[in-house]
Write a protein that holds these residues in place. Structure first.
Motif, PDB file in Angstrom:
ATOM      1  N   PRO A 414       0.796  -1.290   0.009  1.00  0.00           N
ATOM      2  CA  PRO A 414      -0.077   0.038   0.043  1.00  0.00           C
ATOM      3  C   PRO A 414       0.804   1.336  -0.095  1.00  0.00           C
ATOM      4  O   PRO A 414       0.694   2.171  -0.709  1.00  0.00           O
ATOM      5  N   ARG A 417       2.638   1.705  -3.543  1.00  0.00           N
ATOM      6  CA  ARG A 417       1.960   2.091  -4.653  1.00  0.00           C
ATOM      7  C   ARG A 417       1.460   3.559  -4.517  1.00  0.00           C
ATOM      8  O   ARG A 417       1.074   4.418  -5.445  1.00  0.00           O
ATOM      9  N   SER A 418       1.293   4.027  -3.134  1.00  0.00           N
ATOM     10  CA  SER A 418       0.334   5.253  -3.021  1.00  0.00           C
ATOM     11  C   SER A 418       1.173   6.419  -2.562  1.00  0.00           C
ATOM     12  O   SER A 418       0.759   7.675  -2.221  1.00  0.00           O
ATOM     13  N   TYR A 419       2.592   6.521  -2.486  1.00  0.00           N
ATOM     14  CA  TYR A 419       3.313   7.489  -1.877  1.00  0.00           C
ATOM     15  C   TYR A 419       3.317   8.777  -2.666  1.00  0.00           C
ATOM     16  O   TYR A 419       3.702  10.060  -2.435  1.00  0.00           O
ATOM     17  N   GLU A 421       0.416   9.718  -4.371  1.00  0.00           N
ATOM     18  CA  GLU A 421      -0.929  10.291  -4.296  1.00  0.00           C
ATOM     19  C   GLU A 421      -1.117  11.532  -3.682  1.00  0.00           C
ATOM     20  O   GLU A 421      -0.036  11.940  -2.788  1.00  0.00           O
ATOM     21  N   ASP A 430      -3.625   6.363  -8.618  1.00  0.00           N
ATOM     22  CA  ASP A 430      -4.909   6.018  -8.811  1.00  0.00           C
ATOM     23  C   ASP A 430      -5.739   7.189  -8.397  1.00  0.00           C
ATOM     24  O   ASP A 430      -7.094   6.943  -8.205  1.00  0.00           O
ATOM     25  N   LEU A 432      -6.038   8.908  -5.723  1.00  0.00           N
ATOM     26  CA  LEU A 432      -6.837   8.798  -4.507  1.00  0.00           C
ATOM     27  C   LEU A 432      -6.926  10.119  -3.792  1.00  0.00           C
ATOM     28  O   LEU A 432      -5.970  11.080  -4.201  1.00  0.00           O
ATOM     29  N   ILE A 437      -6.255   7.501   0.901  1.00  0.00           N
ATOM     30  CA  ILE A 437      -4.892   7.069   0.776  1.00  0.00           C
ATOM     31  C   ILE A 437      -4.144   6.269   2.008  1.00  0.00           C
ATOM     32  O   ILE A 437      -4.436   6.770   2.964  1.00  0.00           O
ATOM     33  N   GLY A 441       1.325   5.699   2.758  1.00  0.00           N
ATOM     34  CA  GLY A 441       1.428   6.536   1.579  1.00  0.00           C
ATOM     35  C   GLY A 441       1.437   8.077   2.050  1.00  0.00           C
ATOM     36  O   GLY A 441       2.177   8.765   1.537  1.00  0.00           O
TER      37      GLY A 441
END
Length: 510
Positions: A414, A417-419, A421, A430, A432, A437, A441
């Motif tokens: 998680p 993939r999301s840092y 956002e 994505d 988000l 988030i 992230g």
């Protein structure tokens, strides 16, 4: 001191209880229901019994003090030597066996020998008017009582020594940082315990009944069949009751260590390799527990090595990633460190901080899949090249999903993939926003941005910490989570203050 006093108190209570069970079970059943005594003989016989008991207690107390001396000395002393502790520890393990010996030796002979001598003397001077055969019956009764009492005391003392063993062990660890152990030695084997217990508890009702029958028949007394069955049923019930009680004690010496080991094994299954089984036992379970502790110690050593390899893997991989670009060397390590400091401010658990650090070390792993001519390009990226860069968090997730064991990598995905956002939804991959988030992230976004802004690039110099923090403030609530920006700024200020004080300290001391 208090531990030893409680130990002696417990032994005294167990002794009285065991005496009561054994004497009630044999003496009170046999004498009133079997022997025909004249009223004039009761007082002399009472004198004989009490005199013999006083003699028995004096002899037994002498041996008890002798057996308990090493334990008492260690409990009373503030700093006993390690050798004294070892001796006391071994003596405590020996104590149940010594208790049995005291009852079968000083206890039995200290009672029966004076009783026999006094009874013969009283018969000769005609103060007691009983057949000499009664003396023989009394000796047999004393042996039965002593045997039953010794077995009961053995099992009770095995329980009473546990606090003493714990106390001695704690003193050894506190004073000398050494753990006392029997190293698997057996003092009395389970085989011996089972054989003696089965012999005594199994044969006891038969011996009791046979003795009682012989005593009644020797008196030439005619018994009505109804009276006989009531009497024999009473004797058998008492004998069977004592046997059942003995069997319960025998079961406890097996069930107790098994339950103890089961509890420790459950903790090992939960991943606690610091647990150790207590060495309260001096039979085959001593070997089993010693082996269990060695096994857990080995598992602990292996876990430490595995963790070191695991940590080394992350460090090496992060260093390898950063080596692709000399200008970003150390980036992953710094991002991981910043993220952990934010996590500490946020009150994350130790386990969460460890996972956050690993996520930080591998947050850029997806850049392995980005071509060098794009990743290392010094000028402005084209739209197509920027899209290729934006794919690296997704590539990072795909790479981590190929690494085994999968459950260890799952926690990192998680954050990886999301840092990139943004709180306002303008990030990638994505788009988000806000609470969508993942926690890691949002933390890594602040740490990564700060390090990126303060690091040198081929096309620009890194900006000052002050300017970078100002940009984080301005983007708080839109690009970055305001709470984590606040935590990071607080940490930077505290760190700067600490460094400033450290630099000034030598000057102030002059």
């Amino acid at each position: 001191m208090l531990t030893y006093q409680q130990f002696v108190k417990n032994l005294a209570l167990y002794y009285l209880f065991g005496s009561f069970i054994a004497v009630i079970g044999v003496g009170v059943v046999l004498i009133p229901t079997t022997l025909a005594l004249e009223p004039r003989d009761l007082l002399p016989l009472t004198i004989i019994v009490f005199s013999s008991i006083l003699c028995m207690m004096s002899v037994e107390w002498f041996f008890f003090k002798r057996h308990a001396k090493p334990i008492k000395n260690v409990c009373m002393a503030e700093a006993p030597s390690y050798e004294e502790l070892k001796t006391a520890y071994y003596q405590a393990h020996q104590f149940p066996k010594l208790t049995g010996y005291r009852i079968l030796g000083p206890h039995l002979f200290g009672l029966s020998i004076p009783a026999v001598i006094l009874t013969i003397f009283f018969i000769r001077i005609e103060l007691v008017h009983i057949p000499y055969a009664y003396i023989l019956y009394g000796i047999v009764c004393a042996v039965l009582i002593a045997g039953m009492h010794a077995m009961i005391e053995y099992y009770h003392t095995s329980t009473a020594i546990i606090p003493i063993l714990e106390h001695i062990q704690k003193k050894s660890l506190h004073l000398y940082q050494k753990k006392l152990t029997l190293e698997g030695k057996k003092i009395i084997s389970l085989k011996t315990k089972f054989q003696l217990s089965a012999l005594l508890f199994g044969a006891f009702p038969l011996l009791l009944f046979s003795l009682a029958t012989q005593m009644r028949l020797s008196q030439g007394e005619a018994l009505l069949i109804e009276v006989y069955w009531v009497w024999s049923l009473l004797v058998l019930l008492v004998g069977c009751g004592l046997s059942l009680y003995g069997a319960r004690l025998l079961f406890s010496i097996v069930a107790e260590p098994l339950n103890h080991l089961h509890d420790k094994m459950k903790k090992v299954q939960e991943g606690n390799f610091d647990v150790r089984a207590a060495e309260y036992y001096s039979d085959e379970f001593s070997q089993t527990i010693n082996g269990f502790n060695h096994m857990v110690k080995g598992l602990k050593t292996r876990e430490v090595i595995n963790n070191q390899l695991y940590e080394s893997f992350f460090e090496t991989l992060a260093t390898t990633l950063d080596a692709r670009d000399s200008y970003t060397a150390g980036h992953s390590v710094r991002v991981a460190e910043y993220a952990v400091e934010i996590g500490k401010k946020a009150g994350l658990t130790k386990e969460q901080l460890q996972t956050l650090r690993k996520t930080g070390l591998l947050h850029d792993i997806g850049k392995i899949g980005v071509p060098d001519d794009v990743l290392l390009k010094e000028g402005r990226l084209t739209e197509e090249e920027f899209k290729a860069i934006q794919l690296h968090p997704v590539l990072g997730e795909e790479i981590l999903r190929t690494i085994q064991p999968a459950d260890l990598m799952e926690k990192l995905i998680p954050g990886v993939r999301s840092y990139h956002e943004r709180i306002d939804g303008g990030g990638y991959p994505d788009r988000l926003m806000g609470d969508q988030i993942p926690l890691f992230g949002k933390i890594l976004a602040v740490a990564d941005a700060f390090d990126a802004m303060t690091s040198d690039r081929p096309y620009r110099l890194g900006m000052s910490q002050k300017k970078a923090l100002q940009i984080l403030k301005e983007g708080s609530g839109t690009q970055w989570d305001p709470q984590f920006v606040k935590y990071f700024i607080e940490w930077c200020n505290e760190n700067n203050q600490a460094n400033h004080e450290h630099k000034e300290k030598p000057a102030a001391m002059l």
